[in-house]
Scaffold this motif. Sequence first.
Motif, PDB file in Angstrom:
ATOM      1  N   ALA A  99       8.246  -5.581   3.528  1.00  0.00           N
ATOM      2  CA  ALA A  99       8.197  -6.521   4.648  1.00  0.00           C
ATOM      3  C   ALA A  99       6.994  -7.453   4.560  1.00  0.00           C
ATOM      4  N   THR A 100       5.848  -6.947   4.156  1.00  0.00           N
ATOM      5  CA  THR A 100       4.668  -7.809   4.082  1.00  0.00           C
ATOM      6  C   THR A 100       4.694  -8.716   2.877  1.00  0.00           C
TER       7      THR A 100
ATOM      8  N   MET B 231       7.278  -1.141   4.671  1.00  0.00           N
ATOM      9  CA  MET B 231       6.183  -2.025   5.095  1.00  0.00           C
ATOM     10  C   MET B 231       5.673  -2.868   3.936  1.00  0.00           C
TER      11      MET B 231
ATOM     12  N   GLY C 279      -3.990  -3.874   1.423  1.00  0.00           N
ATOM     13  CA  GLY C 279      -2.840  -2.985   1.450  1.00  0.00           C
ATOM     14  C   GLY C 279      -2.706  -2.021   0.300  1.00  0.00           C
TER      15      GLY C 279
ATOM     16  N   TYR D 236      -4.269  -9.583  -0.461  1.00  0.00           N
ATOM     17  CA  TYR D 236      -3.142  -8.707  -0.129  1.00  0.00           C
ATOM     18  C   TYR D 236      -3.357  -7.310  -0.699  1.00  0.00           C
TER      19      TYR D 236
END
Length: 80
Positions: free
Chosen positions: A78-79, A75, A52, A48
Amino acid sequence: MTEKQRKTFIRIVASFCLFAGLMAIEHTGAAGQIRHQAIWFFLYLIPYLLIGYDIILKAARNIRHGQVFDENFLMMIATF
């Protein structure tokens, strides 16, 4: 393919391989000694963060500047 696109592609492939490998290890029982959910959480956090980290850094930078609810922060939430 530009240098930036190549680096992004490498990050995507590396994250996918790490994630798929972790899922395979976890679901086949190959890592029988790892039973704590916290350990699995931190192992899954690696791909992750690899994929990101730029969005997370942009979100942190914008929060410092007082822009809390921008697209990067939303974002990231949300992820996660």
